[in-house]
Scaffold this active site. Structure first.
Site, PDB file in Angstrom:
ATOM      1  CB  CYS A  86       7.050   6.569  -2.676  1.00 49.70           C
ATOM      2  SG  CYS A  86       5.461   6.203  -1.911  1.00 49.70           S
ATOM      3  CD  GLN A 124      -4.214   8.193   0.827  1.00 46.08           C
ATOM      4  OE1 GLN A 124      -3.309   8.094  -0.006  1.00 46.08           O
ATOM      5  NE2 GLN A 124      -5.464   7.858   0.560  1.00 46.08           N
ATOM      6  CG  HIS A 148       0.962   7.418  -2.241  1.00 49.09           C
ATOM      7  ND1 HIS A 148       1.334   7.765  -0.962  1.00 49.09           N
ATOM      8  CD2 HIS A 148      -0.393   7.349  -2.234  1.00 49.09           C
ATOM      9  CE1 HIS A 148       0.244   7.893  -0.209  1.00 49.09           C
ATOM     10  NE2 HIS A 148      -0.813   7.642  -0.963  1.00 49.09           N
ATOM     11  CB  CYS A 162       5.630   9.744   1.047  1.00 48.96           C
ATOM     12  SG  CYS A 162       6.286   8.214   1.697  1.00 48.96           S
ATOM     13  CD  GLU A 163       5.756   9.165   8.515  1.00 39.70           C
ATOM     14  OE1 GLU A 163       5.796   8.100   9.135  1.00 39.70           O
ATOM     15  OE2 GLU A 163       5.308  10.225   9.011  1.00 39.70           O
ATOM     16  CG  HIS A 164       7.530   5.674   4.702  1.00 40.36           C
ATOM     17  ND1 HIS A 164       6.333   5.091   4.378  1.00 40.36           N
ATOM     18  CD2 HIS A 164       7.568   5.713   6.056  1.00 40.36           C
ATOM     19  CE1 HIS A 164       5.671   4.774   5.479  1.00 40.36           C
ATOM     20  NE2 HIS A 164       6.394   5.153   6.510  1.00 40.36           N
ATOM     21  CG  HIS A 165      10.493   6.599  -0.166  1.00 40.39           C
ATOM     22  ND1 HIS A 165       9.330   5.900   0.053  1.00 40.39           N
ATOM     23  CD2 HIS A 165      11.486   5.689  -0.146  1.00 40.39           C
ATOM     24  CE1 HIS A 165       9.599   4.619   0.180  1.00 40.39           C
ATOM     25  NE2 HIS A 165      10.897   4.458   0.067  1.00 40.39           N
TER      26      HIS A 165
END
Length: 210
Positions: free
Chosen positions: A170, A140, A168, A99-102
């Site tokens: 996250c 995703q 996920h 995941c690019e956020h976390h």
């Protein structure tokens, strides 16, 4: 494309086995992770952590090596003229991404179908395309569209269908901590915009051969 990422490749059934890594990148990433360990309250010089920054650096290079590969080239390298015009489905393709956020993992399965328009592609290349886009920092939803668009633009089929189901971490490990939640995304082009064709695809990916 950064051609010095992998330094050595061995292709097995359409997959690239990465044996060596860019030493300059390993050193630079590892130095940052040594600092991160210290900031987290750890001692990066203790025995159990001495090689952790280097291991993390190599793991990150592997998990993001999709940036160094061109999915369209993979497809073009295995295209064949064939007058087959029925649906081709490759289901239960394993997906592992970050995941690019976390920068936490998400993982699950992808199901991909296309209807040929004069050309087919080697079956191992469909999972390869999925893997190339998964081995990047991702969301995703975007990954689903990227897989669809790559196949549509390269093969020019009558239609493409992609469904991805993932857990996920996250969501499971932090935040709402919903361990059993699964995210499903889909993307369709051409003939799959029609309900009858789309329903046939969905029936095929949920059917069991046993």
């Amino acid at each position: 494309m950064d051609n010095d990422f992998p330094l050595n490749e061995e292709e097995i059934d359409g997959y690239v086995k990465i044996d060596r890594y860019n030493p300059e990148k390993v050193a630079r990433i590892a130095a940052h992770y040594a600092d991160i360990l210290e900031l987290l309250g750890e001692d990066p010089t203790r025995q159990g952590l001495l090689k952790t920054p280097e291991r993390v650096a190599k793991a990150l290079q592997y998990l993001t090596h999709g940036y160094d590969l061109n999915a369209a080239d993979i497809l073009r390298g295995a295209m064949f003229e064939e007058e087959y015009s029925q649906m081709v489905v490759v289901k239960d393709i394993e997906v592992y991404s970050l995941c690019e956020h976390h920068m936490l993992p998400f993982f699950g399965k992808a199901h991909v179908a296309y209807i040929p328009n004069g050309h087919i592609v080697g079956l191992s290349k469909i999972p390869r395309v999925v893997d190339i886009f998964a081995r990047r920092l991702q969301v995703q939803e975007r990954m689903t569209n990227e897989i669809r668009d790559c196949i549509q633009e390269t093969l020019n089929p009558i239609g493409v269908a992609v469904v991805i189901e993932c857990k996920h971490l996250c969501m499971c490990m932090r935040g709402v901590q919903k361990q059993n939640s699964v995210t499903t995304t889909s993307a369709f082009t051409g003939e799959f915009a029609h309900e009858r064709t789309r329903n046939e695809f969905l029936r095929l990916i949920t059917a069991s051969l046993s």
